[in-house]
Design a protein around this motif. Structure first.
Motif, short mmCIF file in Angstrom:
data_model
loop_
_atom_site.label_atom_id
_atom_site.label_comp_id
_atom_site.label_asym_id
_atom_site.label_seq_id
_atom_site.Cartn_x
_atom_site.Cartn_y
_atom_site.Cartn_z
N TYR A 1 -9.73 -4.22 13.24
CA TYR A 1 -9.29 -4.81 11.98
C TYR A 1 -7.77 -4.94 11.99
N ILE A 2 -7.27 -6.00 11.41
CA ILE A 2 -5.83 -6.26 11.33
C ILE A 2 -5.36 -5.79 9.95
N TRP A 3 -4.74 -4.62 9.94
CA TRP A 3 -4.38 -3.98 8.68
C TRP A 3 -3.50 -4.85 7.80
N GLU A 4 -2.49 -5.47 8.33
CA GLU A 4 -1.55 -6.24 7.52
C GLU A 4 -2.25 -7.37 6.77
N ASN A 5 -3.21 -8.04 7.40
CA ASN A 5 -3.94 -9.12 6.74
C ASN A 5 -4.87 -8.59 5.65
N ILE A 6 -5.50 -7.46 5.92
CA ILE A 6 -6.38 -6.85 4.92
C ILE A 6 -5.57 -6.39 3.73
N GLU A 7 -4.46 -5.72 3.98
CA GLU A 7 -3.61 -5.23 2.90
C GLU A 7 -3.09 -6.39 2.05
N ARG A 8 -2.64 -7.45 2.70
CA ARG A 8 -2.13 -8.63 1.99
C ARG A 8 -3.19 -9.20 1.05
N ASP A 9 -4.41 -9.35 1.55
CA ASP A 9 -5.46 -9.96 0.75
C ASP A 9 -5.99 -9.03 -0.32
N MET A 10 -5.97 -7.71 -0.08
CA MET A 10 -6.36 -6.76 -1.13
C MET A 10 -5.38 -6.85 -2.29
N ILE A 11 -4.10 -6.89 -1.99
CA ILE A 11 -3.08 -6.96 -3.04
C ILE A 11 -3.16 -8.29 -3.77
N ALA A 12 -3.37 -9.38 -3.03
CA ALA A 12 -3.47 -10.70 -3.65
C ALA A 12 -4.67 -10.78 -4.59
N SER A 13 -5.78 -10.16 -4.21
CA SER A 13 -6.97 -10.22 -5.07
C SER A 13 -6.76 -9.40 -6.34
N CYS A 14 -6.00 -8.34 -6.25
CA CYS A 14 -5.69 -7.54 -7.44
C CYS A 14 -4.75 -8.28 -8.38
N ALA A 15 -3.80 -8.96 -7.82
CA ALA A 15 -2.82 -9.69 -8.63
C ALA A 15 -3.46 -10.86 -9.36
N SER A 16 -4.53 -11.43 -8.81
CA SER A 16 -5.17 -12.57 -9.45
C SER A 16 -6.21 -12.15 -10.47
N THR A 17 -6.52 -10.87 -10.56
CA THR A 17 -7.49 -10.37 -11.51
C THR A 17 -6.75 -9.66 -12.63
N PHE A 18 -6.83 -10.22 -13.82
CA PHE A 18 -6.15 -9.66 -14.96
C PHE A 18 -7.20 -9.02 -15.87
N SER A 19 -7.03 -7.74 -16.18
CA SER A 19 -7.98 -7.08 -17.08
C SER A 19 -7.23 -6.09 -17.96
N ILE A 20 -7.80 -5.87 -19.13
CA ILE A 20 -7.21 -4.96 -20.10
C ILE A 20 -8.22 -3.85 -20.38
N PRO A 21 -7.86 -2.58 -20.13
CA PRO A 21 -8.79 -1.50 -20.44
C PRO A 21 -8.99 -1.37 -21.94
N MET A 22 -10.22 -1.17 -22.35
CA MET A 22 -10.54 -1.06 -23.76
C MET A 22 -10.73 0.42 -24.13
N ALA A 23 -10.55 0.75 -25.39
CA ALA A 23 -10.65 2.13 -25.87
C ALA A 23 -12.03 2.74 -25.61
N ASP A 24 -13.07 1.92 -25.64
CA ASP A 24 -14.42 2.44 -25.43
C ASP A 24 -14.81 2.56 -23.98
N GLY A 25 -13.86 2.32 -23.07
CA GLY A 25 -14.13 2.45 -21.65
C GLY A 25 -14.47 1.14 -20.97
#
Length: 77
Positions: free
Chosen positions: A48-72
């Motif tokens: 596995y090529i770590w740098e490519n995996i790390e790049r895409d993991m971070i990119a997928s997190c940045a494109s997903t916007f979520s707000i935690p709610m009080a009820d979990g």
């Protein structure tokens, strides 16, 4: 080109996944051959090529916007 090559076990340790999950669920759905991993010398072993995996993991997190709610729950924006 300076890349860090990892075995399945080393990748599993780094991303806190079970090696079986990587082999059975992530290969060819999230981790793409030629981008995230390759088979050296045409063999069965996967590196596995770590740098490519790390790049895409971070990119997928940045494109997903979520707000935690009080009820979990989570509200996706």
């Amino acid at each position: 080109m300076n890349n860090t090559y990892l075995t399945t076990d080393a990748l599993a340790e780094r991303i806190h996944y079970d090696p079986r999950t990587i082999r059975d669920c992530l290969i060819d759905s999230v981790l793409i051959e030629g981008i995230h991993y390759f088979r050296p010398f045409g063999g069965r072993k996967i590196l596995y090529i770590w740098e490519n995996i790390e790049r895409d993991m971070i990119a997928s997190c940045a494109s997903t916007f979520s707000i935690p709610m009080a009820d979990g729950g989570v509200c996706h924006g």
